[in-house]
Design an enzyme around this catalytic site. Structure first.
Site, PDB file in Angstrom:
ATOM      1  N   GLY A   1     -18.227 -13.306  18.661  1.00  0.00           N
ATOM      2  CA  GLY A   1     -18.427 -12.871  20.092  1.00  0.00           C
ATOM      3  C   GLY A   1     -16.784 -12.260  20.430  1.00  0.00           C
ATOM      4  O   GLY A   1     -16.203 -12.505  21.799  1.00  0.00           O
TER       5      GLY A   1
ATOM      6  N   TYR B   1       0.815  -1.074   0.468  1.00  0.00           N
ATOM      7  CA  TYR B   1      -0.418   0.013  -0.192  1.00  0.00           C
ATOM      8  C   TYR B   1       1.130   1.385   0.108  1.00  0.00           C
ATOM      9  O   TYR B   1       2.010   1.242   0.580  1.00  0.00           O
ATOM     10  CB  TYR B   1      -0.918  -0.206   0.938  1.00  0.00           C
ATOM     11  CG  TYR B   1      -1.902  -1.112   1.392  1.00  0.00           C
ATOM     12  CD1 TYR B   1      -2.798  -1.470  -0.270  1.00  0.00           C
ATOM     13  CD2 TYR B   1      -2.035  -2.297   2.345  1.00  0.00           C
ATOM     14  CE1 TYR B   1      -3.978  -2.761  -0.430  1.00  0.00           C
ATOM     15  CE2 TYR B   1      -2.719  -3.209   2.177  1.00  0.00           C
ATOM     16  CZ  TYR B   1      -4.093  -3.137   0.782  1.00  0.00           C
ATOM     17  OH  TYR B   1      -4.310  -4.518   0.677  1.00  0.00           O
ATOM     18  N   ASN B   2       0.354   2.567  -0.516  1.00  0.00           N
ATOM     19  CA  ASN B   2       1.024   3.509  -0.415  1.00  0.00           C
ATOM     20  C   ASN B   2       1.542   3.542   1.152  1.00  0.00           C
ATOM     21  O   ASN B   2       2.484   5.110   1.126  1.00  0.00           O
ATOM     22  CB  ASN B   2      -0.475   4.468  -1.518  1.00  0.00           C
ATOM     23  CG  ASN B   2       0.497   4.176  -2.250  1.00  0.00           C
ATOM     24  OD1 ASN B   2       1.348   3.713  -3.131  1.00  0.00           O
ATOM     25  ND2 ASN B   2      -1.000   5.321  -2.877  1.00  0.00           N
TER      26      ASN B   2
ATOM     27  N   HIS C   1      -4.857   7.634  45.448  1.00  0.00           N
ATOM     28  CA  HIS C   1      -6.311   6.985  46.628  1.00  0.00           C
ATOM     29  C   HIS C   1      -6.905   8.758  45.867  1.00  0.00           C
ATOM     30  O   HIS C   1      -6.851  10.520  45.894  1.00  0.00           O
ATOM     31  CB  HIS C   1      -6.962   7.530  48.275  1.00  0.00           C
ATOM     32  CG  HIS C   1      -7.901   7.344  47.980  1.00  0.00           C
ATOM     33  ND1 HIS C   1      -8.744   6.384  48.103  1.00  0.00           N
ATOM     34  CD2 HIS C   1      -8.730   8.914  49.162  1.00  0.00           C
ATOM     35  CE1 HIS C   1     -10.383   7.080  48.637  1.00  0.00           C
ATOM     36  NE2 HIS C   1     -10.037   7.792  49.047  1.00  0.00           N
TER      37      HIS C   1
ATOM     38  N   ALA D   1      -0.608  -6.076  18.478  1.00  0.00           N
ATOM     39  CA  ALA D   1       0.587  -4.928  17.711  1.00  0.00           C
ATOM     40  C   ALA D   1       2.040  -5.439  18.362  1.00  0.00           C
ATOM     41  O   ALA D   1       2.956  -4.810  17.880  1.00  0.00           O
ATOM     42  CB  ALA D   1      -0.129  -4.098  17.087  1.00  0.00           C
TER      43      ALA D   1
END
Ligand code: FAD
Length: 467
Positions: free
Chosen positions: A182, A38-39, A445, A321
């Site tokens: 699912g 792809y480009n 906290h 990834a």
């Protein structure tokens, strides 16, 4: 006439694995060429995966949150959805990142050749694009990634039958939509379409959504999903899909199957991903590819051919990834002469749904299967001040410890921002922390990450007060 390039390292595929490997190799002083069909660089993750899905989930979360604020005295009117603007927003997020990659390649003098690469020998790759280029290389890193699984009985060519890439394109907002599968990818897209107004059903062959995740987490998660999905059909499969003029007619079989076919405006097929290992000419370079298209590697990401490495989705699960990036670094470092290995204790998994589901390390089920004696400690968010203040009490934090040493082996969280919270657990496992280390760490906290410290206190029997 083809161009000819000679390089020390060629990287086949410009996704997170490929560009991370290329950049690390260049930083280590090697001459590098990336081949990408792809480009733009970025692969599935940046272009049609992690990033666009999170841009849309961000919008969906705000829509959902706004709906729930009415009870707290702040009511909004129904959102106005402008699909063109949403698409433009998503594209802007993606191009910001992919443009950045282009600049980073230039800065490092990494050459990018656009076209489809195929090995023609153990040290040669042919790239077919606008022009043909032959690349002679000393070392190669295969990072060609994966694609969605297609089912033979489904008319995938119909434009109302989507894979994840189609769903991210958002051609229209279906009135009624089926998620076939699912798992994480489908459910994330389901959360987006639910927020945008679609009515959704989900069908899953296994007995729970996100089958790889801890059962206790999924109980809480499924309860929350009931507000987004009309029908959650577990232990059920799809046996027939017919694309008719008036809709997609789906037939089900199994425990929760509707008796008659159900008509949908769109069906998202999200039943897993399969590696792109079959069309690379790997045999010409002598690289072994399994029947399923995966390339087998050792802990240095080396294939059976000494100077050819493989990383990312194409080498196997988990297809994530961050795994690809770390594997890419190892491959580049090994090529540069370093004695490095890919040997993480944990690779985190996160569903960026609402609520999020996140886990790392050993699960209870795996501990049982591997006969490891464990003890678990749970902190329910109904007892967390921050969760109560944020209307996020449907969640909990669960830690898994070695029974004898109390060393942390795993952790899992369901709830708002669970994915962000998981980082602490990953670090604790990698560092070999025990329950006392975590319990004695002062957690701010009121925070949600406090729940990790409090779960460790539960383990140590030292919990004194609730936040
Ligand atoms: P890819 O990203 O698939 O890149 C491979 C590249 O190689 C592609 O650009 C491809 O065009 C190129 N290529 C392939 N064959 C050739 C060839 N012959 N010649 C030239 N170029 C070639 N993972 C996460 O960790 N977190 C997430 O939140 C997340 N969300 C996701 C959401 C969706 C909808 C999807 C589909 C995936 C998601 N993933 C997520 C998974 C993640 O995208 C992949 O694990 C990751 O992209 C794998 O990186 P890779 O470098 O191995 O391969």
């Amino acid at each position: 006439m083809s161009n000819e390039i000679k390089t020390q390292v060629v990287v086949l595929g410009g996704g997170p694995g490929g560009y991370s490997a290329a950049f690390r190799a260049a930083d280590l002083g090697l001459e590098v060429v990336i081949v990408e069909r792809y480009n733009v660089l970025g692969g599935v993750c940046l272009n049609v995966g992690c990033i666009p899905s999170k841009a849309l989930l961000h919008l969906a979360k705000h829509i959902d949150d706004a709906k729930h604020l009415g009870d707290a005295g702040v009511a909004f009117t129904a959102p106005k959805i402008d699909l063109d603007k949403i698409r433009a927003h998503k594209e802007k997020v993606v191009s910001q990142l992919t443009n950045g990659l282009g600049q980073m390649s230039k800065m490092r003098k990494v050459k990018v050749v656009t076209g489809t690469g195929e090995f023609t020998g153990a040290n040669e790759l042919k790239v077919t694009g606008d022009e043909e280029t032959v690349i002679k290389f000393d070392n190669a890193i295969i990072a060609a990634g994966s694609k969605p699984v297609e089912l033979p009985f489904i008319p995938h060519e119909d434009e109302r039958i989507w894979d994840s890439t189609d769903a991210l394109e958002m051609p229209f907002i279906p009135k009624k939509m089926l998620l076939l599968g699912g798992g994480i990818i489908g459910l994330e897209m389901g959360c987006v379409y639910s927020a945008l107004g679609s009515k959704l059903d989900v069908v899953e062959f296994m007995d729970q959504l996100i089958p790889a995740a801890d059962k206790d987490l999924i109980k809480v998660f499924t309860k929350a999903m009931k507000s987004k999905f009309d029908n959650i059909m577990l232990e059920t499969k799809v046996t027939n899909v017919e694309a008719k003029k008036d809709g997609i007619h789906v037939t089900f079989e199994g425990k929760n199957a509707p008796e008659k076919p159900v008509k949908y405006d769109a069906v998202l097929v999200a039943v897993g991903r399969t590696p792109n290992g079959d069309k690379l000419g790997a045999d010409k370079a002598g690289i072994n590819v399994t029947d399923k298209g995966f390339i087998e590697v050792d802990k240095q990401m080396r294939t059976n051919v000494d100077h050819i490495f493989a990383i990312g989705d194409i080498v196997g699960q988990p297809m994530l990834a961050h795994k690809a990036v770390h594997e890419g670094h190892v491959a580049a470092e090994v090529i540069s002469g370093k004695k490095h290995f890919f040997d993480p204790k944990v690779i985190p998994s996160i569903a960026y749904t609402d609520p999020e589901v996140a886990w790392a390390g050993l699960t209870e089920k795996e501990a049982k299967e591997q006969d490891i004696a464990i003890e678990t400690a749970v902190f329910p968010w109904s007892a967390s001040g921050r969760a109560i203040a944020s209307g996020a009490t449907d969640g909990f934090t669960k830690l898994i410890f070695d029974k004898e040493s109390h060393r942390i082996l795993g952790g899992a969280i369901v709830g708002s921002h669970a994915g962000e919270l998981l980082g602490e657990i990953c670090l604790a496992i990698e560092m070999g922390a025990d329950a006392e280390d975590i319990a004695l760490t002062v957690h701010a906290h009121p925070t949600l990450h406090e729940s990790i410290g409090l779960a460790a206190e539960v383990m140590e029997g030292s919990i004194t007060d609730m936040p």
